[in-house]
Design a protein around this motif. Structure first.
Motif, PDB file in Angstrom:
ATOM      1  N   LEU A  24       0.863  -1.670   0.066  1.00 17.47           N
ATOM      2  CA  LEU A  24       0.004   0.155  -0.180  1.00 17.47           C
ATOM      3  C   LEU A  24       0.948   1.015  -0.238  1.00 17.47           C
ATOM      4  N   ILE A  25       1.928   1.370   0.867  1.00 27.93           N
ATOM      5  CA  ILE A  25       2.947   2.787   0.379  1.00 27.93           C
ATOM      6  C   ILE A  25       3.924   2.571  -0.248  1.00 27.93           C
ATOM      7  N   ALA A  26       3.769   1.675  -1.553  1.00 31.24           N
ATOM      8  CA  ALA A  26       4.792   1.777  -2.487  1.00 31.24           C
ATOM      9  C   ALA A  26       3.300   2.152  -3.383  1.00 31.24           C
ATOM     10  N   TYR A  27       2.150   1.802  -3.421  1.00 27.82           N
ATOM     11  CA  TYR A  27       0.677   2.519  -3.888  1.00 27.82           C
ATOM     12  C   TYR A  27       0.902   3.425  -4.122  1.00 27.82           C
ATOM     13  N   PHE A  35       0.158  -2.597  -8.068  1.00 32.03           N
ATOM     14  CA  PHE A  35       0.490  -2.698  -6.213  1.00 32.03           C
ATOM     15  C   PHE A  35      -0.182  -2.795  -5.277  1.00 32.03           C
ATOM     16  N   PHE A  36      -1.350  -1.997  -5.635  1.00 29.26           N
ATOM     17  CA  PHE A  36      -2.394  -1.951  -4.820  1.00 29.26           C
ATOM     18  C   PHE A  36      -3.305  -3.039  -5.191  1.00 29.26           C
ATOM     19  N   VAL A  77      -6.786 -15.172  -4.395  1.00 26.27           N
ATOM     20  CA  VAL A  77      -5.143 -14.499  -4.086  1.00 26.27           C
ATOM     21  C   VAL A  77      -4.785 -14.607  -5.746  1.00 26.27           C
ATOM     22  N   ILE A  78      -4.439 -15.993  -6.262  1.00 26.08           N
ATOM     23  CA  ILE A  78      -4.008 -16.301  -7.207  1.00 26.08           C
ATOM     24  C   ILE A  78      -3.973 -15.156  -8.163  1.00 26.08           C
ATOM     25  N   ALA A  79      -5.373 -15.082  -8.473  1.00 32.04           N
ATOM     26  CA  ALA A  79      -5.938 -15.087  -9.461  1.00 32.04           C
ATOM     27  C   ALA A  79      -5.411 -13.175  -9.964  1.00 32.04           C
ATOM     28  N   LEU A  80      -5.536 -13.006  -8.281  1.00 29.06           N
ATOM     29  CA  LEU A  80      -5.127 -11.088  -8.624  1.00 29.06           C
ATOM     30  C   LEU A  80      -3.510 -10.790  -8.679  1.00 29.06           C
ATOM     31  N   VAL A  85      -0.088  -9.452 -11.713  1.00 29.41           N
ATOM     32  CA  VAL A  85       2.157  -9.202 -13.585  1.00 29.41           C
ATOM     33  C   VAL A  85       1.180  -9.177 -14.859  1.00 29.41           C
ATOM     34  N   ALA A  86      -0.051  -8.110 -15.130  1.00 34.20           N
ATOM     35  CA  ALA A  86      -0.556  -8.681 -16.352  1.00 34.20           C
ATOM     36  C   ALA A  86      -1.018  -7.301 -16.932  1.00 34.20           C
ATOM     37  N   ILE A  87      -1.111  -6.548 -15.760  1.00 30.53           N
ATOM     38  CA  ILE A  87      -1.475  -5.072 -15.797  1.00 30.53           C
ATOM     39  C   ILE A  87      -0.993  -4.859 -16.340  1.00 30.53           C
ATOM     40  N   ARG A  88      -1.686  -3.565 -17.578  1.00 32.96           N
ATOM     41  CA  ARG A  88      -0.157  -3.004 -17.976  1.00 32.96           C
ATOM     42  C   ARG A  88      -0.543  -1.661 -18.105  1.00 32.96           C
ATOM     43  N   GLU A  89       0.305  -0.487 -16.961  1.00 34.98           N
ATOM     44  CA  GLU A  89       0.115   0.531 -16.557  1.00 34.98           C
ATOM     45  C   GLU A  89       0.862   1.797 -17.992  1.00 34.98           C
TER      46      GLU A  89
END
Length: 95
Positions: A24-27, A35-36, A77-80, A85-89
């Motif tokens: 959360l701090i990293a987010y 990170f969220f 948890v695994i899905a999150l 990992v898959a999300i593209r910022e």
């Protein structure tokens, strides 16, 4: 007195909550959604660990219900983690 399994479980919950806070701090610092999402995964992992020991508080709860609940939380948890990992910022696009 707590046995080894309960102490280890308590350690897992504590470590998961610490990792939740760090994520959360990293987010907050970066604004990166991954990170969220990772922080939610760590929080759910702590919840899963607590659910595994809910029979101590509620001895009448069925074992199959606990197993279903823990399996569902593990899946989430695994899905999150996958989504994180898959999300593209926003940023540089591959060409």
């Amino acid at each position: 007195m707590l046995d080894i399994d309960q102490l280890l479980s308590l350690g897992i919950v504590t470590f998961s909550l610490l990792l939740t806070g760090a994520s959360l701090i990293a987010y907050k610092r970066t604004g990166l959604r991954k990170f969220f999402i990772v922080s939610l995964a760590f929080l759910l992992y702590a919840v899963k660990e607590l659910v595994e020991h809910v029979d101590i508080v509620f001895p009448d709860i069925e074992n199959s219900t606990l197993e279903l609940m823990t399996n569902l939380v593990e899946f989430l948890v695994i899905a999150l983690f996958f989504v994180a990992v898959a999300i593209r910022e926003g940023g540089k696009k591959d060409e």
